[in-house]
Design a protein around this motif. Structure first.
Motif, PDB file in Angstrom:
ATOM      1  N   ASP A 269      -3.583   1.710  -3.550  1.00 52.21           N
ATOM      2  CA  ASP A 269      -2.871   0.879  -4.519  1.00 52.21           C
ATOM      3  C   ASP A 269      -2.136   1.735  -5.555  1.00 52.21           C
ATOM      4  O   ASP A 269      -1.092   1.346  -6.045  1.00 52.21           O
ATOM      5  CB  ASP A 269      -3.837  -0.064  -5.228  1.00 52.21           C
ATOM      6  CG  ASP A 269      -4.393  -1.112  -4.279  1.00 52.21           C
ATOM      7  OD1 ASP A 269      -3.651  -1.577  -3.399  1.00 52.21           O
ATOM      8  OD2 ASP A 269      -5.578  -1.460  -4.418  1.00 52.21           O
TER       9      ASP A 269
ATOM     10  N   ASN B  96      -7.822   2.476  -5.344  1.00 49.29           N
ATOM     11  CA  ASN B  96      -7.649   1.145  -4.778  1.00 49.29           C
ATOM     12  C   ASN B  96      -8.248   0.115  -5.718  1.00 49.29           C
ATOM     13  O   ASN B  96      -9.391   0.267  -6.168  1.00 49.29           O
ATOM     14  CB  ASN B  96      -8.300   1.038  -3.401  1.00 49.29           C
ATOM     15  CG  ASN B  96      -7.441   1.681  -2.341  1.00 49.29           C
ATOM     16  OD1 ASN B  96      -6.230   1.501  -2.332  1.00 49.29           O
ATOM     17  ND2 ASN B  96      -8.051   2.455  -1.461  1.00 49.29           N
ATOM     18  N   HIS B  97      -7.466  -0.919  -6.004  1.00 49.40           N
ATOM     19  CA  HIS B  97      -7.861  -2.018  -6.892  1.00 49.40           C
ATOM     20  C   HIS B  97      -8.457  -1.477  -8.176  1.00 49.40           C
ATOM     21  O   HIS B  97      -7.874  -0.629  -8.819  1.00 49.40           O
ATOM     22  CB  HIS B  97      -8.799  -2.988  -6.174  1.00 49.40           C
ATOM     23  CG  HIS B  97      -8.194  -3.556  -4.927  1.00 49.40           C
ATOM     24  ND1 HIS B  97      -7.130  -4.427  -4.941  1.00 49.40           N
ATOM     25  CD2 HIS B  97      -8.485  -3.343  -3.624  1.00 49.40           C
ATOM     26  CE1 HIS B  97      -6.792  -4.739  -3.702  1.00 49.40           C
ATOM     27  NE2 HIS B  97      -7.602  -4.102  -2.890  1.00 49.40           N
ATOM     28  N   SER B  98      -9.634  -1.921  -8.533  1.00 49.98           N
ATOM     29  CA  SER B  98     -10.247  -1.488  -9.785  1.00 49.98           C
ATOM     30  C   SER B  98     -11.297  -0.402  -9.547  1.00 49.98           C
ATOM     31  O   SER B  98     -12.088  -0.100 -10.423  1.00 49.98           O
ATOM     32  CB  SER B  98     -10.873  -2.681 -10.499  1.00 49.98           C
ATOM     33  OG  SER B  98     -11.845  -3.271  -9.656  1.00 49.98           O
ATOM     34  N   LYS B  99     -11.296   0.183  -8.365  1.00 48.56           N
ATOM     35  CA  LYS B  99     -12.251   1.258  -8.066  1.00 48.56           C
ATOM     36  C   LYS B  99     -11.861   2.508  -8.843  1.00 48.56           C
ATOM     37  O   LYS B  99     -10.710   2.668  -9.247  1.00 48.56           O
ATOM     38  CB  LYS B  99     -12.277   1.544  -6.563  1.00 48.56           C
ATOM     39  CG  LYS B  99     -12.861   0.400  -5.759  1.00 48.56           C
ATOM     40  CD  LYS B  99     -12.916   0.744  -4.300  1.00 48.56           C
ATOM     41  CE  LYS B  99     -13.500  -0.432  -3.531  1.00 48.56           C
ATOM     42  NZ  LYS B  99     -13.509  -0.193  -2.108  1.00 48.56           N
TER      43      LYS B  99
ATOM     44  N   LYS C  27       0.839  -1.205   0.000  1.00 49.48           N
ATOM     45  CA  LYS C  27       0.000   0.000   0.000  1.00 49.48           C
ATOM     46  C   LYS C  27       0.872   1.252   0.000  1.00 49.48           C
ATOM     47  O   LYS C  27       1.960   1.281   0.569  1.00 49.48           O
ATOM     48  CB  LYS C  27      -0.917   0.024   1.226  1.00 49.48           C
ATOM     49  CG  LYS C  27      -1.922  -1.113   1.258  1.00 49.48           C
ATOM     50  CD  LYS C  27      -2.953  -0.957   0.146  1.00 49.48           C
ATOM     51  CE  LYS C  27      -3.999  -2.048   0.221  1.00 49.48           C
ATOM     52  NZ  LYS C  27      -4.984  -1.932  -0.837  1.00 49.48           N
TER      53      LYS C  27
END
Length: 185
Positions: free
Chosen positions: A56, A69-72, A39
């Motif tokens: 991320d 964050n991630h695929s957000k 992170k």
């Protein structure tokens, strides 16, 4: 480096930040973006976290920091880590060094068009360009679908300047081809 961990040293080899991070991603205004346990957060020169590792992806430290964050979707925080109310964006555009928010504006893509956000998280220049770069020294190159134009920080076109071909900016400069009457300049 110490056993797969990194820090920052000055020109004399003195540690400015100890080698306790998985990665140091950027250093802006005395604040480093660091990755710890996968992170990203932001740490000051004294080693204290300004923003705890929790993202991320991030852009470098600036008045507005794009985070994900991630695929957000991308969201935006200020220098203190507070969430900003900002338009919903599909993506952001950075320069080759990862810088996004330059000269008080950051380019974003919304419904296939590029616009610019200001330091309050507001749309400063409405999404209208096919593509655009971050600002450099008060101007940004924007693609209109058939030519490049330069805009100022208010979104006004630089008068009389139509660019046929544009390469990436380096140190505030970019080679351009300007169409002439009989030949390109």
């Amino acid at each position: 480096w110490t056993q797969n961990q990194v820090g920052i040293i000055d020109e004399n080899g003195k540690f400015l930040l100890p080698a306790i991070y998985d990665e140091v991603l950027s250093l802006c205004d005395g604040v480093a973006a660091v990755r710890v346990n996968g992170k990203i957060g932001f740490v000051k020169a004294d080693g204290k976290y300004l923003i705890q590792p929790q993202f991320d992806q991030t852009t470098p430290f600036a008045d507005v920091i794009a985070v994900r964050n991630h695929s957000k979707p991308w969201s935006f925080i200020d220098k203190n880590g507070s969430q900003m109310k900002a338009p919903s964006v599909d993506d952001i555009i950075t320069d080759v060094k990862g810088n996004w928010f330059v000269d008080g504006l950051g380019p974003f893509i919304q419904k296939g068009k590029v616009g610019y956000m200001n330091s309050r998280g507001e749309t400063a220049i409405k999404p209208q360009f096919e593509f655009a770069f971050p600002f450099v020294a008060g101007h940004a190159a924007v693609w209109l679908g058939n030519c490049w134009r330069m805009i100022d920080t208010r979104g006004n076109f630089v008068p009389g300047l139509v660019i046929q071909d544009l390469s990436m900016f380096s140190n505030g400069k970019a080679p351009v081809t300007i169409p002439g009457i009989f030949y390109p300049l």
